[in-house]
Design a protein around this motif. Structure first.
Motif, PDB file in Angstrom:
ATOM      1  N   UNK A  37       0.835  -1.204   0.000  1.00  0.00           N
ATOM      2  CA  UNK A  37       0.000   0.000   0.000  1.00  0.00           C
ATOM      3  C   UNK A  37       0.868   1.252   0.000  1.00  0.00           C
ATOM      4  N   UNK A  38       1.931   1.247   0.780  1.00  0.00           N
ATOM      5  CA  UNK A  38       2.832   2.401   0.847  1.00  0.00           C
ATOM      6  C   UNK A  38       3.529   2.647  -0.494  1.00  0.00           C
ATOM      7  N   UNK A  39       4.036   1.592  -1.088  1.00  0.00           N
ATOM      8  CA  UNK A  39       4.748   1.728  -2.356  1.00  0.00           C
ATOM      9  C   UNK A  39       3.805   2.124  -3.482  1.00  0.00           C
ATOM     10  N   UNK A  40       2.623   1.561  -3.494  1.00  0.00           N
ATOM     11  CA  UNK A  40       1.640   1.895  -4.529  1.00  0.00           C
ATOM     12  C   UNK A  40       1.234   3.356  -4.409  1.00  0.00           C
ATOM     13  N   UNK A  41       1.132   3.846  -3.175  1.00  0.00           N
ATOM     14  CA  UNK A  41       0.811   5.260  -2.971  1.00  0.00           C
ATOM     15  C   UNK A  41       1.849   6.161  -3.616  1.00  0.00           C
ATOM     16  N   UNK A  42       3.118   5.822  -3.442  1.00  0.00           N
ATOM     17  CA  UNK A  42       4.198   6.605  -4.044  1.00  0.00           C
ATOM     18  C   UNK A  42       4.156   6.511  -5.571  1.00  0.00           C
ATOM     19  N   UNK A  43       3.909   5.320  -6.086  1.00  0.00           N
ATOM     20  CA  UNK A  43       3.814   5.144  -7.540  1.00  0.00           C
ATOM     21  C   UNK A  43       2.627   5.901  -8.116  1.00  0.00           C
ATOM     22  N   UNK A  44       1.543   5.938  -7.362  1.00  0.00           N
ATOM     23  CA  UNK A  44       0.345   6.657  -7.810  1.00  0.00           C
ATOM     24  C   UNK A  44       0.638   8.150  -7.950  1.00  0.00           C
TER      25      UNK A  44
END
Length: 79
Positions: A37-44
């Motif tokens: 979730x944390x990494x996807x947030x940054x990618x988003x």
């Protein structure tokens, strides 16, 4: 070719025959989902900055799914 007496290192690829359990130092499912979730947030945010609308949307859906998974897991633990 390897020299006699030396063993070739096996690549950590998750190939059959490898350990199905968690690797040392890895957390459980909840930690993995929180990390995702944390990494996807940054990618988003990156996708939004570069106006990659479809990726931004899909990554947002992925983040929602991860957050929902964590919410449901914590709810079950409280019961």
């Amino acid at each position: 070719m390897t020299k006699p007496g030396k063993k070739r290192a096996r690549a950590a690829s998750g190939a059959p025959g490898g350990s199905r359990g968690e690797e040392p130092g890895e957390g459980g499912v909840d930690e993995a989902v929180a990390f995702i979730a944390e990494q996807v947030g940054a990618l988003r945010k990156l996708a939004e900055r570069h106006k990659l609308d479809v990726l931004h949307y899909l990554l947002g859906m992925t983040k929602l799914e991860a957050d929902e998974h964590l919410r449901l897991r914590s709810k079950r633990k409280l019961s």
